[in-house]
Design a protein around this motif. Structure first.
Motif, PDB file in Angstrom:
ATOM      1  N   VAL A   7      52.433  40.646  46.005  1.00  0.00           N
ATOM      2  CA  VAL A   7      51.359  39.278  46.523  1.00  0.00           C
ATOM      3  C   VAL A   7      51.241  39.660  47.871  1.00  0.00           C
ATOM      4  CG1 VAL A   7      51.021  36.983  46.689  1.00  0.00           C
ATOM      5  CG2 VAL A   7      51.915  37.691  44.757  1.00  0.00           C
ATOM      6  N   PRO A  25      46.910  38.106  40.019  1.00  0.00           N
ATOM      7  CA  PRO A  25      48.399  38.404  40.605  1.00  0.00           C
ATOM      8  C   PRO A  25      48.723  37.493  41.597  1.00  0.00           C
ATOM      9  CG  PRO A  25      47.059  40.651  40.436  1.00  0.00           C
ATOM     10  CD  PRO A  25      46.057  39.259  40.475  1.00  0.00           C
ATOM     11  N   VAL A  26      47.880  36.924  42.545  1.00  0.00           N
ATOM     12  CA  VAL A  26      48.263  36.133  43.445  1.00  0.00           C
ATOM     13  C   VAL A  26      48.360  34.729  43.159  1.00  0.00           C
ATOM     14  CG1 VAL A  26      47.485  34.688  45.697  1.00  0.00           C
ATOM     15  CG2 VAL A  26      46.796  37.115  45.613  1.00  0.00           C
ATOM     16  N   ASP A  27      47.888  34.256  41.904  1.00  0.00           N
ATOM     17  CA  ASP A  27      48.023  32.939  41.167  1.00  0.00           C
ATOM     18  C   ASP A  27      49.494  33.250  40.674  1.00  0.00           C
ATOM     19  OD1 ASP A  27      47.472  30.742  39.595  1.00  0.00           O
ATOM     20  OD2 ASP A  27      47.662  32.017  37.929  1.00  0.00           O
ATOM     21  N   LYS A  28      49.899  34.412  40.341  1.00  0.00           N
ATOM     22  CA  LYS A  28      51.481  34.497  39.736  1.00  0.00           C
ATOM     23  C   LYS A  28      52.249  34.390  40.841  1.00  0.00           C
ATOM     24  CE  LYS A  28      49.719  34.724  35.768  1.00  0.00           C
ATOM     25  NZ  LYS A  28      49.259  33.216  35.526  1.00  0.00           N
ATOM     26  N   LEU A  29      51.903  34.000  42.205  1.00  0.00           N
ATOM     27  CA  LEU A  29      53.060  33.864  43.097  1.00  0.00           C
ATOM     28  C   LEU A  29      53.786  32.367  42.725  1.00  0.00           C
ATOM     29  CD1 LEU A  29      54.192  34.486  45.870  1.00  0.00           C
ATOM     30  CD2 LEU A  29      52.473  33.030  47.129  1.00  0.00           C
ATOM     31  N   LYS A  63      42.466  40.564  41.725  1.00  0.00           N
ATOM     32  CA  LYS A  63      43.424  40.109  43.079  1.00  0.00           C
ATOM     33  C   LYS A  63      43.715  38.581  42.714  1.00  0.00           C
ATOM     34  CE  LYS A  63      41.226  43.413  46.236  1.00  0.00           C
ATOM     35  NZ  LYS A  63      39.988  43.569  46.953  1.00  0.00           N
ATOM     36  N   LEU A  72      48.707  42.877  48.184  1.00  0.00           N
ATOM     37  CA  LEU A  72      47.539  42.324  47.875  1.00  0.00           C
ATOM     38  C   LEU A  72      46.523  41.437  48.772  1.00  0.00           C
ATOM     39  CD1 LEU A  72      48.121  41.822  43.979  1.00  0.00           C
ATOM     40  CD2 LEU A  72      46.630  43.312  44.700  1.00  0.00           C
ATOM     41  N   VAL A  73      47.157  40.650  49.406  1.00  0.00           N
ATOM     42  CA  VAL A  73      46.427  39.784  50.409  1.00  0.00           C
ATOM     43  C   VAL A  73      46.124  40.384  51.568  1.00  0.00           C
ATOM     44  CG1 VAL A  73      46.989  37.710  48.854  1.00  0.00           C
ATOM     45  CG2 VAL A  73      48.511  38.480  51.086  1.00  0.00           C
ATOM     46  N   VAL A 124      58.118  40.359  43.444  1.00  0.00           N
ATOM     47  CA  VAL A 124      56.801  39.647  43.025  1.00  0.00           C
ATOM     48  C   VAL A 124      56.090  39.143  44.471  1.00  0.00           C
ATOM     49  CG1 VAL A 124      55.639  37.720  42.256  1.00  0.00           C
ATOM     50  CG2 VAL A 124      57.432  38.995  40.832  1.00  0.00           C
ATOM     51  N   THR A 125      56.864  38.550  45.412  1.00  0.00           N
ATOM     52  CA  THR A 125      56.473  38.126  46.819  1.00  0.00           C
ATOM     53  C   THR A 125      55.755  39.283  47.697  1.00  0.00           C
ATOM     54  OG1 THR A 125      58.127  36.550  46.600  1.00  0.00           O
ATOM     55  CG2 THR A 125      57.029  36.968  49.043  1.00  0.00           C
TER      56      THR A 125
END
Length: 142
Positions: free
Chosen positions: A135, A99-103, A96, A138-139, A131-132
């Motif tokens: 994310v 992928p959030v880091d890849k924001l 998790k 995921l959150v 991509v947004t």
């Protein structure tokens, strides 16, 4: 090769994926800041060896002040990113956190448009939107 950036970007993605999994496993039981320091020391040594081995210490011209200033700022941003990343890995699941880091992909596109005056088309904005959305999915809590 005009598409060599794709090769290097895919290789970067593969190494980034390995980095995330290895960092999560390797930092278990230690302070995230210490884990960041160990990782940074390894990066520093590897780059010192690479630059020395390839003879890139010598430049024909002195580095412009603006270039040095921007690289120093980039270094601070990298350090801050790594500190935050290791803290996130300590607190969350790598599947998790990464992928959030890849924001950052979304933010890079926005910053590139605002600060570098890059122009993005519908295809690029669609990808950034996807991509947004990923994310956000995921959150969100179930």
């Amino acid at each position: 090769m005009s598409d060599s950036w794709v090769f290097w970007a895919l290789l970067s993605a593969a190494f980034a994926a390995a980095t995330a999994v290895l960092a999560k496993a390797g930092s278990d039981g230690i302070d995230p800041d210490l884990a960041t320091l160990v990782r940074t020391a390894v990066v520093l040594v590897c780059l010192l060896v690479l630059v020395t081995a390839t003879g890139k210490w010598n430049t024909s011209e002195p580095l412009p002040r603006r270039t040095v200033a921007l690289l120093v700022l980039s270094g601070f941003a990298t350090g801050a990113s790594w500190v935050c990343y290791f803290r996130a890995l300590k607190a969350g699941e790598v599947s998790k956190v990464a992928p959030v880091d890849k924001l950052s992909v979304v933010l890079v596109a926005v910053f590139a448009v605002v600060f570098l005056r890059e122009r993005l088309g519908v295809r690029e904005w669609t990808g950034i939107g996807l991509v947004t959305a990923g994310v956000v999915v995921l959150v969100l809590k179930r």
